[in-house]
Design an enzyme around this catalytic site. Structure first.
Site, PDB file in Angstrom:
ATOM      1  N   ASP A   1      31.414  17.351  48.546  1.00 26.96           N
ATOM      2  CA  ASP A   1      30.048  16.947  48.193  1.00 26.96           C
ATOM      3  C   ASP A   1      29.116  17.524  49.260  1.00 26.96           C
ATOM      4  OD1 ASP A   1      27.643  15.626  47.772  1.00 26.96           O
ATOM      5  OD2 ASP A   1      28.389  13.638  48.251  1.00 26.96           O
TER       6      ASP A   1
ATOM      7  N   HIS B   1      25.485   3.205  52.566  1.00 25.03           N
ATOM      8  CA  HIS B   1      24.977   2.581  51.333  1.00 25.03           C
ATOM      9  C   HIS B   1      25.012   1.062  51.386  1.00 25.03           C
ATOM     10  CE1 HIS B   1      25.904   6.406  48.785  1.00 25.03           C
ATOM     11  NE2 HIS B   1      24.910   6.565  49.618  1.00 25.03           N
TER      12      HIS B   1
ATOM     13  N   LYS C   1      30.562  10.486  38.168  1.00 29.80           N
ATOM     14  CA  LYS C   1      30.489   9.461  39.210  1.00 29.80           C
ATOM     15  C   LYS C   1      29.071   8.930  39.171  1.00 29.80           C
ATOM     16  CE  LYS C   1      30.074   9.922  43.955  1.00 29.80           C
ATOM     17  NZ  LYS C   1      30.477  10.043  45.372  1.00 29.80           N
TER      18      LYS C   1
ATOM     19  N   GLU D   1      24.691   1.350  45.320  1.00 33.59           N
ATOM     20  CA  GLU D   1      25.191   1.891  44.053  1.00 33.59           C
ATOM     21  C   GLU D   1      25.788   0.803  43.170  1.00 33.59           C
ATOM     22  OE1 GLU D   1      27.598   5.355  44.890  1.00 33.59           O
ATOM     23  OE2 GLU D   1      25.826   6.486  45.507  1.00 33.59           O
TER      24      GLU D   1
ATOM     25  N   LYS E   1      25.527  17.549  42.002  1.00 32.51           N
ATOM     26  CA  LYS E   1      24.315  16.738  42.025  1.00 32.51           C
ATOM     27  C   LYS E   1      23.129  17.666  41.791  1.00 32.51           C
ATOM     28  CE  LYS E   1      25.894  13.337  45.476  1.00 32.51           C
ATOM     29  NZ  LYS E   1      26.040  13.137  46.933  1.00 32.51           N
TER      30      LYS E   1
ATOM     31  N   SER F   1      22.971   9.546  52.136  1.00 34.57           N
ATOM     32  CA  SER F   1      23.894  10.288  52.990  1.00 34.57           C
ATOM     33  C   SER F   1      23.826  11.760  52.583  1.00 34.57           C
ATOM     34  CB  SER F   1      25.313   9.745  52.843  1.00 34.57           C
ATOM     35  OG  SER F   1      25.814   9.961  51.550  1.00 34.57           O
TER      36      SER F   1
ATOM     37  N   GLU G   1      36.851  12.269  48.429  1.00 33.94           N
ATOM     38  CA  GLU G   1      35.660  13.109  48.587  1.00 33.94           C
ATOM     39  C   GLU G   1      35.216  13.147  50.041  1.00 33.94           C
ATOM     40  OE1 GLU G   1      32.629  11.961  45.772  1.00 33.94           O
ATOM     41  OE2 GLU G   1      31.021  12.564  47.117  1.00 33.94           O
TER      42      GLU G   1
ATOM     43  N   GLN H   1      32.433   5.245  52.550  1.00 36.38           N
ATOM     44  CA  GLN H   1      31.208   4.940  51.813  1.00 36.38           C
ATOM     45  C   GLN H   1      31.456   4.338  50.429  1.00 36.38           C
ATOM     46  OE1 GLN H   1      27.741   7.826  51.920  1.00 36.38           O
ATOM     47  NE2 GLN H   1      28.390   8.153  49.823  1.00 36.38           N
ATOM     48  N   GLU H   2      32.501   4.830  49.738  1.00 36.08           N
ATOM     49  CA  GLU H   2      32.702   4.394  48.351  1.00 36.08           C
ATOM     50  C   GLU H   2      34.178   4.203  48.031  1.00 36.08           C
ATOM     51  OE1 GLU H   2      30.811   7.314  45.812  1.00 36.08           O
ATOM     52  OE2 GLU H   2      29.075   7.425  47.146  1.00 36.08           O
TER      53      GLU H   2
ATOM     54  N   HIS I   1      25.541  11.101  40.177  1.00 38.64           N
ATOM     55  CA  HIS I   1      24.253  10.501  40.506  1.00 38.64           C
ATOM     56  C   HIS I   1      23.972  10.657  42.003  1.00 38.64           C
ATOM     57  CE1 HIS I   1      26.164   6.446  41.939  1.00 38.64           C
ATOM     58  NE2 HIS I   1      26.819   7.495  42.375  1.00 38.64           N
ATOM     59  N   ARG I   2      22.850  10.068  42.464  1.00 37.49           N
ATOM     60  CA  ARG I   2      22.581   9.875  43.889  1.00 37.49           C
ATOM     61  C   ARG I   2      22.514   8.374  44.160  1.00 37.49           C
ATOM     62  NH1 ARG I   2      21.683  14.687  46.797  1.00 37.49           N
ATOM     63  NH2 ARG I   2      22.521  13.282  48.382  1.00 37.49           N
ATOM     64  N   SER I   3      22.534   8.023  45.430  1.00 40.87           N
ATOM     65  CA  SER I   3      22.428   6.583  45.723  1.00 40.87           C
ATOM     66  C   SER I   3      21.038   6.044  45.368  1.00 40.87           C
ATOM     67  CB  SER I   3      22.780   6.298  47.180  1.00 40.87           C
ATOM     68  OG  SER I   3      22.050   7.131  48.048  1.00 40.87           O
TER      69      SER I   3
ATOM     70  N   ASP J   1      35.109   8.015  48.304  1.00 42.63           N
ATOM     71  CA  ASP J   1      34.212   8.986  48.928  1.00 42.63           C
ATOM     72  C   ASP J   1      34.069   8.553  50.387  1.00 42.63           C
ATOM     73  OD1 ASP J   1      32.312  10.704  49.841  1.00 42.63           O
ATOM     74  OD2 ASP J   1      30.717  10.067  48.472  1.00 42.63           O
TER      75      ASP J   1
HETATM   76  P1  PGA Z   1      24.013   9.947  48.434  1.00 43.97           P
HETATM   77  O1  PGA Z   1      25.491   9.417  48.219  1.00 43.97           O
HETATM   78  O2  PGA Z   1      23.360  10.071  47.117  1.00 43.97           O
HETATM   79  O3  PGA Z   1      23.421   8.910  49.327  1.00 43.97           O
HETATM   80  O4  PGA Z   1      24.163  11.286  49.128  1.00 43.97           O
HETATM   81  C1  PGA Z   1      26.316   9.778  47.161  1.00 43.97           C
HETATM   82  C2  PGA Z   1      27.526  10.523  47.628  1.00 43.97           C
HETATM   83  O5  PGA Z   1      27.712  10.738  48.848  1.00 43.97           O
HETATM   84  O6  PGA Z   1      28.332  10.950  46.808  1.00 43.97           O
HETATM   85 ZN    ZN Z   2      29.634  11.903  48.458  1.00 46.16          ZN
END
Ligand code: PGA
Ligand code: ZN
Length: 424
Positions: A308, A153, A384, A203, A333, A40, A281, A161-162, A361-363, A240
């Protein structure tokens, strides 16, 4: 002095190619860094160069980025002192020559930048967190553990998403991690008992089909209690939203409805009033500065509001947010911006202005653990890095356990102090 720089194509946790770089110093030290990759991704991120050759890895190969390391970036820094990180990063940016690292790719540049830092640390015989953070680096971050995955994800129907748990009431990082793990397993049993899927998302969080976003929070709240912890004071919640992913044609396509920014803000205000949420987020799409100003004015006094996709670890976008009062926290990131120097600049700009910073991190991840060291080095107080499961996620948590042990009595767990706005 840097003697040689090499690179190769390796795989990330989703089975996609990514860049790994090795730096050899004159004194014989060899260090290695691998580059993560998002799904994302924000529209304003630094450019990830992929080959686009459909005959290999569905076009996702990174041979061009690898070649750029070997043919251009390496030769430009060979002979330089590896401790001159800022000069080296400036040189890498100059070789690329574009605004968002589009020519050689931020994935090529970041691999070199991080491998140089690790080589310099190894050569000085210092752990990376101490090399970057100095003798006062001693704060272990609160882990934001993503235990239910939705959005892009996971292959389920959850919009957000999270869903994360935040063990801010623990005494130490290792205790916080254990609480997180116990809650994760408690959630697994709970899902199983309800006949819900215990399959995992990108994740490492569970990815069941649920009827609403609230149901995810209710299940997690129940899992926390079943594991013997107090919701809120021991373990709080975070999300998130990654709202850019469900923003289409001027509205948010959320839980089967089309909502405006104001309606979505009201939804989250209600959520924050009913659950012990410490952090939210990307609650709005990545270019809605006005919406973020309003969101922050409404909820910023009690909630951490994290940019983000909004800030993309970019000091210039963060400065705009500071000027407008958009958000009060930045997700950090390394591959969104592409060098260690710019990453550290984004964190210090945030911290100087009372914004919190969360190393992330990243996904798509690898076994590289650099962000664990950076979380301690920058005194960010939060990290995170996914669920406490799957090796690419736990590699970072395991590195933090090692750092905690290395610091011994000097270690300080950020705990509640990482969330100055949270009153719950
Ligand atoms: P991404 O997701 O690494 O797929 O961008 C992580 C996030 O959105 O925080
Ligand atoms: Zn994010």
């Amino acid at each position: 002095l840097i003697e040689a720089v090499g690179a190769r194509e390796i795989l990330d946790s989703r089975g996609n190619p990514t860049v790994e770089v090795e730096v050899l110093l004159e004194d014989g030290i060899v260090s290695r860094a691998a580059v993560p990759s998002g799904a994302s991704t924000g529209a304003f991120e630094a450019y990830e160069l992929r080959d686009g050759d459909k005959s290999r890895y569905l076009g996702k190969g990174v041979q061009k980025a690898v070649a750029a390391v070997i043919d251009e970036l390496g030769p430009a820094i060979e002979g330089l002192d590896a401790t001159d990180q800022r000069l080296i990063d400036a040189e890498l940016i100059k070789v690329d020559g574009t605004e968002n690292k589009k020519r050689v790719g931020a994935n090529a540049i970041l691999g070199v930048s991080l491998a140089v830092a690790k080589a310099a640390a190894d050569s000085a015989d210092l752990p990376l967190f101490r090399y970057v953070g100095g003798p006062n680096a001693h704060t272990l971050p609160v882990p934001l553990l993503n235990i239910i995955n939705g959005g892009s994800h996971a292959d389920n129907d959850i919009d957000v998403q999270e869903f994360m748990i935040v063990p801010l009431g623990a005494e130490s990082f290792s205790e916080a991690l254990r609480w997180g793990v116990e809650t994760y397993h408690s959630l697994k049993s709970l899902l199983h008992s309800k006949g819900l899927s215990t399959g995992l998302g990108d994740e490492g969080g569970f990815a069941p089909n649920l009827s609403s976003n609230r149901e995810a929070l209710d299940l997690i709240a129940q899992a926390i209690q079943n594991a013997g912890f107090t919701l809120g004071s021991d373990i709080a919640l975070a999300t998130d939203v990654a709202a850019s992913e469900f923003y289409k044609d001027g509205s948010y396509h959320f839980e089967g409805k089309q909502l405006s920014a104001l309606e979505l803000t009201a939804y989250f205000a209600d959520l924050a009033a009913n659950y012990p949420l410490v952090s939210i987020e990307d609650p709005l799409q990545e270019d809605d500065w006005e919406g973020y100003q309003h969101f922050t004015a409404e909820l910023g006094s009690k909630l951490q509001i994290v940019g983000d996709d909004l800030f993309v670890t970019n000091p210039a976008r963060l400065q705009k947010g500071l000027d407008l009062g958009a958000g009060n926290s930045i997700l950090v990131k390394v591959n969104q911006i592409g060098t260690l120097t710019e990453t550290l600049d984004a964190v210090s700009l945030a911290q100087r202005h009372g914004y919190t910073a969360i190393l992330s991190h990243r996904s798509g991840e690898t076994e590289d653990t650099t962000i664990a060291d950076l979380a301690v080095a920058t005194d960010s107080g939060q990290i995170k890095t996914g669920a406490p499961a799957r090796s690419e996620r736990v590699a970072k948590y395991n590195q933090l356990l090692r750092i905690e042990e290395e610091l011994g009595d000097a270690a300080f767990y950020a705990g509640r102090t990482a969330f100055p706005r949270f009153k719950g």
